[in-house]
Scaffold this motif. Structure first.
Motif, mmCIF file in Angstrom:
data_model
loop_
_atom_site.group_PDB
_atom_site.id
_atom_site.type_symbol
_atom_site.label_atom_id
_atom_site.label_comp_id
_atom_site.label_asym_id
_atom_site.label_seq_id
_atom_site.Cartn_x
_atom_site.Cartn_y
_atom_site.Cartn_z
ATOM 1 N N PHE A 1 54.845 77.638 3.176
ATOM 2 C CA PHE A 1 55.290 78.917 2.616
ATOM 3 C C PHE A 1 54.127 79.703 2.018
ATOM 4 C CE2 PHE A 1 59.661 78.316 3.343
ATOM 5 C CZ PHE A 1 59.945 76.970 3.134
ATOM 6 N N LYS B 1 60.528 77.156 10.093
ATOM 7 C CA LYS B 1 60.830 75.825 10.623
ATOM 8 C C LYS B 1 59.846 75.484 11.748
ATOM 9 C CE LYS B 1 64.359 74.474 8.161
ATOM 10 N NZ LYS B 1 64.788 75.500 7.347
ATOM 11 N N GLN C 1 61.617 87.907 6.378
ATOM 12 C CA GLN C 1 60.951 86.827 5.628
ATOM 13 C C GLN C 1 61.600 85.478 5.927
ATOM 14 O OE1 GLN C 1 61.271 88.948 1.783
ATOM 15 N NE2 GLN C 1 59.292 88.013 1.376
ATOM 16 N N ASP D 1 71.558 65.990 -0.149
ATOM 17 C CA ASP D 1 71.865 67.337 0.314
ATOM 18 C C ASP D 1 73.280 67.373 0.879
ATOM 19 O OD1 ASP D 1 70.484 70.068 1.343
ATOM 20 O OD2 ASP D 1 71.833 69.324 2.892
ATOM 21 N N GLY E 1 72.225 79.153 3.357
ATOM 22 C CA GLY E 1 71.186 78.807 2.401
ATOM 23 C C GLY E 1 71.782 78.108 1.203
ATOM 24 N N LEU F 1 60.619 80.523 -5.236
ATOM 25 C CA LEU F 1 60.562 79.054 -5.243
ATOM 26 C C LEU F 1 61.932 78.486 -5.603
ATOM 27 C CD1 LEU F 1 57.189 78.496 -7.123
ATOM 28 C CD2 LEU F 1 57.599 78.511 -4.656
ATOM 29 N N HIS G 1 66.819 63.774 1.129
ATOM 30 C CA HIS G 1 66.503 64.920 2.003
ATOM 31 C C HIS G 1 65.150 65.509 1.598
ATOM 32 C CE1 HIS G 1 66.901 68.913 3.801
ATOM 33 N NE2 HIS G 1 67.853 68.401 4.564
ATOM 34 N N GLN H 1 71.694 68.940 -3.951
ATOM 35 C CA GLN H 1 71.511 70.282 -3.432
ATOM 36 C C GLN H 1 72.713 70.626 -2.558
ATOM 37 O OE1 GLN H 1 67.595 71.859 -1.950
ATOM 38 N NE2 GLN H 1 68.522 71.335 -0.012
ATOM 39 N N GLU I 1 74.709 84.566 1.700
ATOM 40 C CA GLU I 1 73.573 84.165 2.545
ATOM 41 C C GLU I 1 73.618 84.874 3.898
ATOM 42 O OE1 GLU I 1 70.796 82.384 2.290
ATOM 43 O OE2 GLU I 1 71.025 81.797 0.202
ATOM 44 N N LYS J 1 70.888 78.518 14.866
ATOM 45 C CA LYS J 1 71.769 77.923 13.857
ATOM 46 C C LYS J 1 72.570 79.017 13.173
ATOM 47 C CE LYS J 1 69.786 77.079 9.743
ATOM 48 N NZ LYS J 1 69.539 78.221 8.857
ATOM 49 N N ILE K 1 74.035 69.690 14.366
ATOM 50 C CA ILE K 1 75.205 70.119 13.576
ATOM 51 C C ILE K 1 75.753 71.426 14.131
ATOM 52 C CG2 ILE K 1 76.047 70.785 11.287
ATOM 53 C CD1 ILE K 1 73.802 69.168 10.087
HETATM 54 N N1 LIG Z 1 71.542 71.723 10.463
HETATM 55 C C1 LIG Z 1 71.093 72.792 10.346
HETATM 56 O O1 LIG Z 1 71.338 73.508 11.239
HETATM 57 C C2 LIG Z 1 70.296 73.112 9.168
HETATM 58 C C3 LIG Z 1 70.776 72.914 7.903
HETATM 59 N N2 LIG Z 1 70.068 73.275 6.793
HETATM 60 C C4 LIG Z 1 70.674 73.132 5.475
HETATM 61 O O2 LIG Z 1 70.722 74.434 4.915
HETATM 62 C C5 LIG Z 1 70.509 74.349 3.522
HETATM 63 C C6 LIG Z 1 69.283 75.122 3.139
HETATM 64 O O3 LIG Z 1 69.266 76.321 3.836
HETATM 65 P P1 LIG Z 1 67.923 77.154 4.063
HETATM 66 O O4 LIG Z 1 68.267 78.186 5.062
HETATM 67 O O5 LIG Z 1 66.781 76.242 4.321
HETATM 68 O O6 LIG Z 1 67.708 77.772 2.583
HETATM 69 P P2 LIG Z 1 67.712 79.280 2.049
HETATM 70 O O7 LIG Z 1 68.183 80.234 3.097
HETATM 71 O O8 LIG Z 1 68.411 79.293 0.726
HETATM 72 O O9 LIG Z 1 66.186 79.505 1.725
HETATM 73 C C7 LIG Z 1 65.188 79.518 2.705
HETATM 74 C C8 LIG Z 1 64.116 80.511 2.231
HETATM 75 O O10 LIG Z 1 63.736 80.256 0.869
HETATM 76 C C9 LIG Z 1 62.340 80.440 0.705
HETATM 77 N N3 LIG Z 1 61.727 79.151 0.334
HETATM 78 C C10 LIG Z 1 62.304 77.917 0.423
HETATM 79 N N4 LIG Z 1 61.451 76.978 -0.009
HETATM 80 C C11 LIG Z 1 60.317 77.647 -0.381
HETATM 81 C C12 LIG Z 1 59.048 77.241 -0.923
HETATM 82 N N5 LIG Z 1 58.763 75.934 -1.150
HETATM 83 N N6 LIG Z 1 58.130 78.191 -1.168
HETATM 84 C C13 LIG Z 1 58.393 79.512 -0.932
HETATM 85 N N7 LIG Z 1 59.551 79.954 -0.415
HETATM 86 C C14 LIG Z 1 60.502 79.030 -0.152
HETATM 87 C C15 LIG Z 1 61.812 80.929 2.046
HETATM 88 O O11 LIG Z 1 61.813 82.348 2.042
HETATM 89 C C16 LIG Z 1 62.828 80.404 3.046
HETATM 90 O O12 LIG Z 1 62.892 81.182 4.228
HETATM 91 C C17 LIG Z 1 70.359 72.880 3.179
HETATM 92 O O13 LIG Z 1 71.609 72.385 2.776
HETATM 93 C C18 LIG Z 1 69.928 72.280 4.508
HETATM 94 O O14 LIG Z 1 70.279 70.923 4.607
HETATM 95 C C19 LIG Z 1 68.875 73.867 6.929
HETATM 96 C C20 LIG Z 1 68.316 74.036 8.181
HETATM 97 C C21 LIG Z 1 68.978 73.657 9.384
#
Ligand SMILES: NC(=O)C1=CN([C@@H]2O[C@H](COP(=O)(O)OP(=O)(O)OC[C@H]3O[C@@H](n4cnc5c(N)ncnc54)[C@H](O)[C@@H]3O)[C@@H](O)[C@H]2O)C=CC1
Ligand SMILES: [Mg+2]
Length: 316
Positions: A56, A167, A242, A223, A177, A137, A215, A144, A192, A173, A264
């Motif tokens: 990030f 990713k 973003q 998670d 979030g 962050l 996770h 979670q 989201e 998908k 999934i």
């Molecule tokens: N099976 C699937 O299809 C997937 C499931 N998931 C699940 O989705 C949930 C999380 O969703 P997300 O879309 O990943 O979260 P989210 O949409 O809430 O956040 C993602 C965004 O947060 C910011 N971010 C996250 N960590 C950061 C860091 N360390 N530094 C700076 N910016 C950061 C970035 O802008 C990133 O694009 C979890 O429960 C996860 O297990 C996530 C990806 C794939």
């Protein structure tokens, strides 16, 4: 990937406390070593600590367990210089891990704007957001909860899908979030979906729950990932660059068959297709709100629809 001009030499010097020729500006070492090193590097281009770059654009720094010669004033100068340099390099944030025995440096970091992220066992983790606007962050996790929205347009049979920007593999998908404290899961899905795609939607039901422990994206905690069925209220996509690489309305049948998805997503796409063809009551866990017994508050309960005869407790 390491950033800055850190070398292992400077770390070893720190860790051992041996006054070898060290390029650490806040180590008390012979001046000669510093001037020697400056022949090779500009004063702002080297760092006394290893700073690792994350995906990030943030940097992570670990203070060593032992810092016999270091003192707060020198650390403060180094930190101020480093923050200037990281900002100039466009870094997003700093993650600073400070061993409990070096806690005196927490106050120094706090004076430069750092705040606690979490503390566990013998280490505390502080963060500083370097870019404009509010920090992106994620907060620290116990459990979670992530929620995605499967937004299905029943008139066209198309469903809203995205590819995440951050990713390693770009699979289609459902947008989604992390749930915020105090937020209902349906509202997380709606929020989201809107933040990532610009589509407004309405909650219909819960479709599935995935539980995964240890996770990596949840700081090693558990998670819970829930997918909701949503009905679209608007259709014109304006996705968040973003967070997303791509976003589109895709034929549900195509999504259910394609390989370019997460497991999934594929499974839930098939579940959704079944509901679309045979009736959503076969797949939905709808929500009802009830008063909590003692607190005066309300809770939301998700389960399969009960036949009317069972709703009065008789089953007849
Ligand atoms: N099976 C699937 O299809 C997937 C499931 N998931 C699940 O989705 C949930 C999380 O969703 P997300 O879309 O990943 O979260 P989210 O949409 O809430 O956040 C993602 C965004 O947060 C910011 N971010 C996250 N960590 C950061 C860091 N360390 N530094 C700076 N910016 C950061 C970035 O802008 C990133 O694009 C979890 O429960 C996860 O297990 C996530 C990806 C794939
Ligand atoms: Mg997301």
């Amino acid at each position: 990937m390491p950033v800055g001009m850190l070398t292992q030499t400077s770390i070893r010097c720190w860790a051992s406390g041996v006054p070898i020729y060290c390029r650490t500006p806040w180590c008390r070492v012979p001046k000669l070593s510093l001037s020697m090193s400056l022949q090779k590097h500009s004063p702002h281009s080297f760092l006394p600590l290893e700073a690792l770059l994350d995906k990030f654009g943030g940097v992570t720094v670990h203070l060593p367990q032992e810092l016999p010669t270091a003192h707060e004033g020198a650390f403060q100068s180094w930190l101020q210089e480093s923050i200037k340099q990281w900002k100039a390099e466009g870094r997003a944030a700093v993650w600073m891990h400070i061993p409990i025995l070096q806690s005196r440096f927490i106050a120094v970091a706090a004076a430069e704007g750092f705040t606690f992220h979490h503390a566990e066992l013998d280490t505390s983790t502080l963060t500083l957001w370097l870019r404009e606007g509010q920090s992106r962050l994620p907060g620290f996790a116990t459990h979670q909860v992530g929620v995605a929205g499967a937004v299905l347009d029943v008139d066209t049979g198309k469903v809203l899908v995205v590819q995440d920007r951050n990713k390693a593999t770009n699979a289609w998908k459902f947008p989604g979030g992390l749930s915020e404290p105090g937020e209902d899961i349906g509202n997380t899905a709606i929020r989201e979906v809107f933040e990532e795609t610009g589509i407004r939607s309405e909650f219909k039901s819960l479709l599935s729950i995935r539980q995964q422990h240890k996770h990596p994206g949840a700081f090693g905690k558990s998670d819970m990932y829930l997918i909701c069925r949503l009905k679209p209220l608007t259709f014109s996509i304006s996705f968040c660059p973003q967070e997303c690489l791509k976003c589109e309305w895709m034929d549900l049948e195509k999504l259910a068959q394609m390989k370019d998805t997460t497991p999934i997503t594929s499974r839930v796409a098939n579940l959704l297709l079944y509901g679309f063809r045979e009736g959503f009551e076969k797949i939905d866990l709808p929500m009802r709100e009830f008063p909590a017994v003692y607190t005066g508050l309300f809770y939301k309960l998700y389960h399969r629809e009960l036949p009317r005869t069972y709703q009065n407790g008789t089953g007849l």
